[in-house]
Design an enzyme around this catalytic site. Sequence first.
Site, short mmCIF file in Angstrom:
data_model
loop_
_atom_site.label_atom_id
_atom_site.label_comp_id
_atom_site.label_asym_id
_atom_site.label_seq_id
_atom_site.Cartn_x
_atom_site.Cartn_y
_atom_site.Cartn_z
N HIS A 18 0.84 -1.21 0.00
CA HIS A 18 0.00 0.00 0.00
C HIS A 18 0.88 1.26 0.00
O HIS A 18 0.58 2.24 -0.69
CB HIS A 18 -0.88 0.05 1.26
CG HIS A 18 -1.97 -0.98 1.31
ND1 HIS A 18 -2.12 -1.86 2.35
CD2 HIS A 18 -2.99 -1.26 0.46
CE1 HIS A 18 -3.17 -2.64 2.14
NE2 HIS A 18 -3.72 -2.29 1.01
N LYS A 42 -18.45 -5.79 6.60
CA LYS A 42 -17.23 -6.53 6.28
C LYS A 42 -16.45 -6.79 7.56
O LYS A 42 -16.12 -5.86 8.30
CB LYS A 42 -16.38 -5.73 5.28
CG LYS A 42 -15.25 -6.53 4.69
CD LYS A 42 -14.60 -5.83 3.51
CE LYS A 42 -13.36 -6.61 3.07
NZ LYS A 42 -12.63 -5.94 2.00
N ARG A 94 -2.24 -5.69 -8.80
CA ARG A 94 -1.07 -6.56 -8.65
C ARG A 94 -1.03 -7.57 -9.79
O ARG A 94 -0.05 -7.74 -10.46
CB ARG A 94 -1.13 -7.32 -7.31
CG ARG A 94 -0.82 -6.47 -6.11
CD ARG A 94 -1.33 -7.11 -4.87
NE ARG A 94 -2.77 -7.33 -4.98
CZ ARG A 94 -3.55 -7.67 -3.99
NH1 ARG A 94 -3.06 -7.89 -2.81
NH2 ARG A 94 -4.84 -7.82 -4.17
N SER A 132 -3.23 -7.77 2.40
CA SER A 132 -3.52 -7.77 3.85
C SER A 132 -3.99 -9.16 4.27
O SER A 132 -3.63 -9.65 5.34
CB SER A 132 -4.60 -6.73 4.17
OG SER A 132 -4.19 -5.45 3.79
O1 PNS Z 1 -9.29 -2.63 0.21
P1 PNS Z 1 -10.60 -3.04 -0.38
O2 PNS Z 1 -11.38 -3.88 0.63
O3 PNS Z 1 -10.47 -3.73 -1.70
O4 PNS Z 1 -11.42 -1.68 -0.62
C1 PNS Z 1 -12.71 -1.72 -1.16
C2 PNS Z 1 -13.41 -0.35 -1.01
C3 PNS Z 1 -13.44 0.06 0.44
C4 PNS Z 1 -12.63 0.67 -1.80
C5 PNS Z 1 -14.84 -0.51 -1.60
O5 PNS Z 1 -15.48 -1.57 -0.97
C6 PNS Z 1 -15.66 0.77 -1.45
O6 PNS Z 1 -15.46 1.71 -2.16
N1 PNS Z 1 -16.61 0.76 -0.47
C7 PNS Z 1 -17.47 1.89 -0.23
C8 PNS Z 1 -18.89 1.59 -0.72
C9 PNS Z 1 -19.07 1.96 -2.18
O7 PNS Z 1 -18.87 3.09 -2.58
N2 PNS Z 1 -19.45 0.96 -2.99
C10 PNS Z 1 -19.68 1.20 -4.40
C11 PNS Z 1 -18.46 0.97 -5.26
S1 PNS Z 1 -18.36 -0.73 -5.63
#
Ligand code: PNS
Length: 170
Positions: A18, A42, A94, A132
């Site tokens: 990150h 989550k 990645r 992670s």
């Molecule tokens: O590190 P991650 O778990 O891959 O991050 C995912 C994240 C937090 C970026 C994604 O789940 C997110 O944007 N959540 C907020 C809710 C949202 O806006 N959802 C619509 C887009 S799919």
Amino acid sequence: MCSTAVYPGSFDPITNGHIDLLERALKIFDNVIVAVATNPSKESLFSTEERLEMIKDSLAHHPLKNRVKVDLFQGLLVDYVQSIPAKAIIRGLRAISDFEYEFQMALMNRKLSADIETAFIMTGMRWIYISSRIIKEVVRSGGDVSGLVPDIVEKKLTERLAGLSKNSLC
Ligand code: PNS
């Protein structure tokens, strides 16, 4: 005018991958906001506040720290990005396996807000195999993750996961 991007994620916990991505994003944008998602549905190992603190501690001595802000967000990412206001979302790639999920998310975000672009950045080769999730799995099984996460994160992971295995013996 300053360009600002939002780098969102779960960061449960932050890894050196990150941080590598953040440094690459800072080559393109003046400022980057690392935005920790608060997602009650989550399951995470660390609370959002713990994740935020670990990011802050990990960046405390970073030479680019003045161009980085760490924040929490709830609800839709695009609403948060608009509230900044920022024009771009940073996501890391990645391997090809990341692509489907990232593609879906980027297009959904574009549907929700046509003004916001998602910029994908390839992570450095050194970090291509870490996430992670895999870091937690290794620490849980007693493996060594030094050099893959900031020292403070390694310490917290060991404390937390050692605590969990102790509890499970009770
Ligand atoms: O590190 P991650 O778990 O891959 O991050 C995912 C994240 C937090 C970026 C994604 O789940 C997110 O944007 N959540 C907020 C809710 C949202 O806006 N959802 C619509 C887009 S799919």
